[in-house]
Design an enzyme around this catalytic site. Structure first.
Site, PDB file in Angstrom:
ATOM      1  N   HIS A 184       8.944  -3.922  16.880  1.00  0.00           N
ATOM      2  CA  HIS A 184       9.310  -2.713  17.603  1.00  0.00           C
ATOM      3  C   HIS A 184      10.804  -2.434  17.504  1.00  0.00           C
ATOM      4  O   HIS A 184      11.240  -1.280  17.502  1.00  0.00           O
ATOM      5  CB  HIS A 184       8.885  -2.828  19.075  1.00  0.00           C
ATOM      6  N   GLU A 411      -6.035   4.010  -1.050  1.00  0.00           N
ATOM      7  CA  GLU A 411      -5.524   2.781  -0.455  1.00  0.00           C
ATOM      8  C   GLU A 411      -6.227   1.550  -1.010  1.00  0.00           C
ATOM      9  O   GLU A 411      -5.829   0.429  -0.703  1.00  0.00           O
ATOM     10  CB  GLU A 411      -5.716   2.824   1.065  1.00  0.00           C
ATOM     11  N   ASP A 435      -1.438  -0.130   2.624  1.00  0.00           N
ATOM     12  CA  ASP A 435      -2.764  -0.720   2.427  1.00  0.00           C
ATOM     13  C   ASP A 435      -3.050  -0.994   0.960  1.00  0.00           C
ATOM     14  O   ASP A 435      -3.702  -1.988   0.625  1.00  0.00           O
ATOM     15  CB  ASP A 435      -3.855   0.180   3.014  1.00  0.00           C
ATOM     16  N   CYS A 482       2.382   8.570   0.849  1.00  0.00           N
ATOM     17  CA  CYS A 482       2.612   8.663   2.292  1.00  0.00           C
ATOM     18  C   CYS A 482       2.845   7.302   2.932  1.00  0.00           C
ATOM     19  O   CYS A 482       2.968   7.195   4.142  1.00  0.00           O
ATOM     20  CB  CYS A 482       1.471   9.393   2.992  1.00  0.00           C
TER      21      CYS A 482
END
Length: 560
Positions: A184, A411, A435, A482
């Site tokens: 985070h 992916e 992925d 992306c």
């Protein structure tokens, strides 16, 4: 001059004096309580509730990604299973402080043992524990220091509640000993465009007052830098400031070949900032925020309102929406929450949606309605496509429900290898490099033990991207990127050389990528891509591309 290595977040550089984060609260004494267990239980419950409320308040004030992070922490504080662990320890005669410490610590060990993304959530749990103990002791919770001047903050790790509320007028850069690219701290630093190096294990060697250069682009913290190093860092800071102040222009290569630069968004809240930072549209809108933590799927009307809010922010621009990507690390009871031995290879993405087609139909219906009410260029794509049959299923259903442009995420290696056949059915492809790397390298992206294999620079991954790029060029179909690989300025050029026609990334990375693309022509991009493809591994591919780029720049400077 001493160099400390870590993982850089972004491409920035900063110079300043070190100020270390205050030490953690000491471990509560393991001594029997003088109060009844019920009394201690009420103390613990009250402290947990107070901390949860404060985290919610901070989240609301921070907004953006920070709000979701802090809400997740608040949920940790109010987790009934954690409170049961506290009560169990109170029954043995422990104080509330000690019971909270032991309960959170035991849960922390479980998360840390999982590694990867979940392992990095252990630090979030530590922060909640510290805040609850501070509440019980009636002392201030450990927080960010304020020395009264600009500084480089150095910490073992930084809690989300602290990262979310950093004073960016004071904090020049952030260095942590713990954490990784999906922690985070890293996520929020990236969102705030804060210069950061995380996972710098030797950061403990830095002392208050030390002058350091924090070089995120190279993952370096340089202590006691030479005058030459400081001068070079100042030149880079000035260059980046000039780039940021320059008029926003569409993404393009040096020869004018357009490469639209788009934003990855997790909710419509980030739309205004993305536009301000130069996003030409949205390359990936993740819709999971509407579904996660819900007992039932949101209604068509609820979804339509959120999609309309997003599309309204991008009039006349492309907005690519990914339908719900449930499964794996995002199980949903109303889609598929059955335990699976290996959920990353199980019922996720389009597979999960086919098993709960009503959810998919409602989402596509809501998207079509939002599209009709706005003038953005909506495109919708399905996640985790592996076959032509899955492609045909999704595109047929999408068009039946009013979606004009329907594409797929690439992916899986299977989708990349048969991209020519997939793109014969789909209107476009968008490559999810996170992925695709995971499945190509057989390395779970949530496991820290194989993190070194999670590198999109690997020639095996690049070769699959080249297959998709070639298929798109042959059929005249767009091929976007992306995954966050597009946020790496040099890799972005390589991806274009492999056939990518647009790049989507965190909005904070747009300026660096835009500047990088302008340095190279189409032929240059293809040369960099070939240099990377010819390498044996990820590190060698990056080095080869860097060398080829340096040669191109030198040759151009010499007038060649």
């Amino acid at each position: 001059m001493t160099e400390i290595t870590g993982t850089g977040i972004g491409q920035g550089v900063a110079i300043g004096p070190v100020v270390r984060m205050a030490e953690r609260l000491p471990e509560p004494a393991d001594a029997p309580s003088a109060l009844a267990a019920a009394h201690e239980g009420e103390r613990a419950r009250s402290a947990l509730s107070a901390v949860a409320a404060e985290l919610q308040r901070r989240g609301g004030a921070a907004g953006g990604a920070a709000e979701g992070v802090l809400e997740a922490q608040a949920m940790m504080a109010e987790d009934p299973s954690l409170f049961e662990l506290v009560v169990a320890r109170l029954a043995t005669g422990a104080t509330a402080e000690r019971a909270v410490f032991e309960a959170f610590d035991s849960y922390r060990e479980v998360l840390a043992g999982m590694g990867g993304y979940l392992g990095e959530r252990a630090a979030d749990l530590d922060d909640v524990s510290q805040r609850v103990i501070a509440e019980l002791m009636h002392v201030p919770a450990p927080g960010v220091p304020d020395p009264g001047h600009p500084y480089v903050l150095v910490a073992h790790d930084l809690a989300p509640a602290d990262t979310a509320t950093l004073d960016l007028a004071r904090v020049l850069a952030l260095v942590t000993a713990e954490g990784g690219p999906t922690s985070h701290t890293a996520i929020l630093a990236r969102e705030k465009s804060l210069v950061a190096v995380v996972g710098a294990a030797d950061a403990a060697r830095l002392a208050d007052g030390d002058t350091v250069v924090v070089d995120a682009a190279h993952g370096l913290v340089i202590a006691s830098p030479s005058e030459e190093t400081v001068s070079a860092a100042r030149a880079r800071i000035a260059e980046r400031a000039a780039q940021a102040a320059a008029p926003l222009t569409p993404g393009a290569l040096a020869d004018g070949t357009p490469v639209p630069l788009l934003a990855n968004l997790g909710s419509a809240d980030g739309a205004a900032e993305a536009v301000q930072l130069g996003a030409e549209g949205v390359g990936l809108f993740r819709t999971e925020f509407l579904f996660l933590d819900a007992e039932v799927a949101p209604s068509v009307r609820e979804q339509e309102a959120e999609y309309t809010r997003l599309l309204t922010a991008f009039p006349g621009r492309k907005v690519v929406v990914r339908v719900l990507d449930a499964g794996a690390d995002k199980p949903l009871a109303f889609v598929n929450d059955a335990p699976e031995a290996n959920p990353a290879l199980g019922l996720r993405g389009i597979r999960a949606l086919r098993s709960a087609e009503a959810v998919l139909r409602d989402q596509l219906t809501a998207l079509a309605a939002a599209d009709a009410a706005t003038d953005a260029e909506l495109q919708v794509m399905a996640p985790m496509i592996a076959t032509v049959e899955e492609t045909r299923y999704f595109t047929t259903l999408a068009r039946e429900l009013g979606i004009a442009v329907a594409g797929v995420m690439v992916e899986t290696p299977s989708a990349a290898l048969i991209a020519d056949r997939v793109l014969a059915v789909a209107d476009f492809a968008s490559i999810g490099t996170n992925d695709l790397t995971q499945y190509t390298m057989a390395a779970d992206r949530l496991l820290g033990t194989v993190a070194e294999l999670q590198d999109p620079w690997h020639p095996a991954v690049l070769r699959l991207i080249a297959e998709v790029g070639a298929a798109g060029a042959a059929q005249g179909k767009p091929v976007g990127i992306c995954g966050e690989a597009a946020a790496d300025p040099l890799l972005a050029v390589v991806l274009v050389g492999l056939g990518a026609t647009s790049l989507s990334m965190s909005a904070s990375a747009l300026a660096d990528v835009r500047a990088s693309l302008k340095r190279f022509s189409t032929a240059d991009a293809r040369a960099l891509a070939q240099a990377a493809l010819d390498a044996e591994g990820a590190a060698a591919a990056r080095t080869a591309a860097e060398s080829a780029a340096a040669e191109i720049v030198a040759r151009r400077g010499a007038g060649g």
